[in-house]
Design an enzyme around this catalytic site. Sequence first.
Site, PDB file in Angstrom:
ATOM      1  N   ASP A 216      31.665  46.258  62.756  1.00 50.81           N
ATOM      2  CA  ASP A 216      32.314  46.157  64.057  1.00 50.81           C
ATOM      3  C   ASP A 216      31.841  47.325  64.914  1.00 50.81           C
ATOM      4  OD1 ASP A 216      35.135  44.453  64.876  1.00 50.81           O
ATOM      5  OD2 ASP A 216      34.582  46.119  66.180  1.00 50.81           O
TER       6      ASP A 216
ATOM      7  N   ASP B 174      26.667  46.989  66.398  1.00 48.77           N
ATOM      8  CA  ASP B 174      26.655  46.114  67.563  1.00 48.77           C
ATOM      9  C   ASP B 174      25.779  44.917  67.213  1.00 48.77           C
ATOM     10  OD1 ASP B 174      26.209  44.786  69.935  1.00 48.77           O
ATOM     11  OD2 ASP B 174      25.649  46.566  71.084  1.00 48.77           O
TER      12      ASP B 174
ATOM     13  N   TYR C 257      31.482  31.742  77.999  1.00 52.02           N
ATOM     14  CA  TYR C 257      32.031  31.733  76.641  1.00 52.02           C
ATOM     15  C   TYR C 257      31.793  30.375  75.982  1.00 52.02           C
ATOM     16  CZ  TYR C 257      35.512  32.217  72.898  1.00 52.02           C
ATOM     17  OH  TYR C 257      36.148  32.272  71.682  1.00 52.02           O
TER      18      TYR C 257
ATOM     19  N   LYS D 115      29.519  29.528  72.596  1.00 51.72           N
ATOM     20  CA  LYS D 115      30.110  28.926  71.406  1.00 51.72           C
ATOM     21  C   LYS D 115      29.496  27.561  71.112  1.00 51.72           C
ATOM     22  CE  LYS D 115      32.959  32.222  70.282  1.00 51.72           C
ATOM     23  NZ  LYS D 115      32.871  32.922  68.984  1.00 51.72           N
TER      24      LYS D 115
END
Length: 250
Positions: free
Chosen positions: A37, A63, A154, A158
């Site tokens: 993370d 990252d 977004y 996805k």
Amino acid sequence: MRRFEGRVALVTGAASGIGRSTVERLASEGARVACLDVQSEAVEEAAKIASQSGTEAFGRVCDVSDEAQVDAAVGACIERFGRLDALCNVAGILRFGHTHELSFEAWRQIQSVNLDGTFLTCRAALPHLVESRGSIVNVSSTAALAGLAYGAAYGASKGGILGLTRALAVEYGKQGVRCNAVCPGSIKTPMTSGGAGLPKDADMQLIMRQMPLDQPRGPETVAALIAFLASDDAAHVNGEHILVDGGTLA
């Protein structure tokens, strides 16, 4: 259940939300876990909690949009544990806004974390997963399957994850590697709390299209499905996406 006894998992986005719940679930079932993370203290805390299950875990700042960092993190997992059996791509970011006001920089940031990051971790992990005949579980979203107002970037990222998931399932299936995706919706996480920056003039009728039939649920509901897909219980499940949305898109 101890479905991951003797196995190693790598989880991105491990510091909070679905990622952290996934770390805890896999560790509780015996997995050794590499936790990645960008939040340094929180990812170390996630690894510490996982270790309390009696297994090994370590946290590492990574990252996922950075190619060198991803390659180094996967290498560190192999150096530490000697193998990799399950890759869980949970890291992601969400930004809302009117599409006509969205900067290209913001668009690219969302794609680089959500889609590029998933590709980079898959690419780095695949040689090791072929060796172990392991599994990949990618976190997509209901936004990949139905229009999400104010979330074009977004949803696009996805949707790309679903395409990548199916391609990897076909390309590596004969080599024993499975690749599946989960599509959460109405899950209570830090990323989705507080309206996630909705425009002040947002049409709430459009937002209500995303509501479940019963109630929002916690990230542990998604982690349970991720664990199933990563385990041998799902040995004949490959190239699929499964909704965890309380019937929103039923």
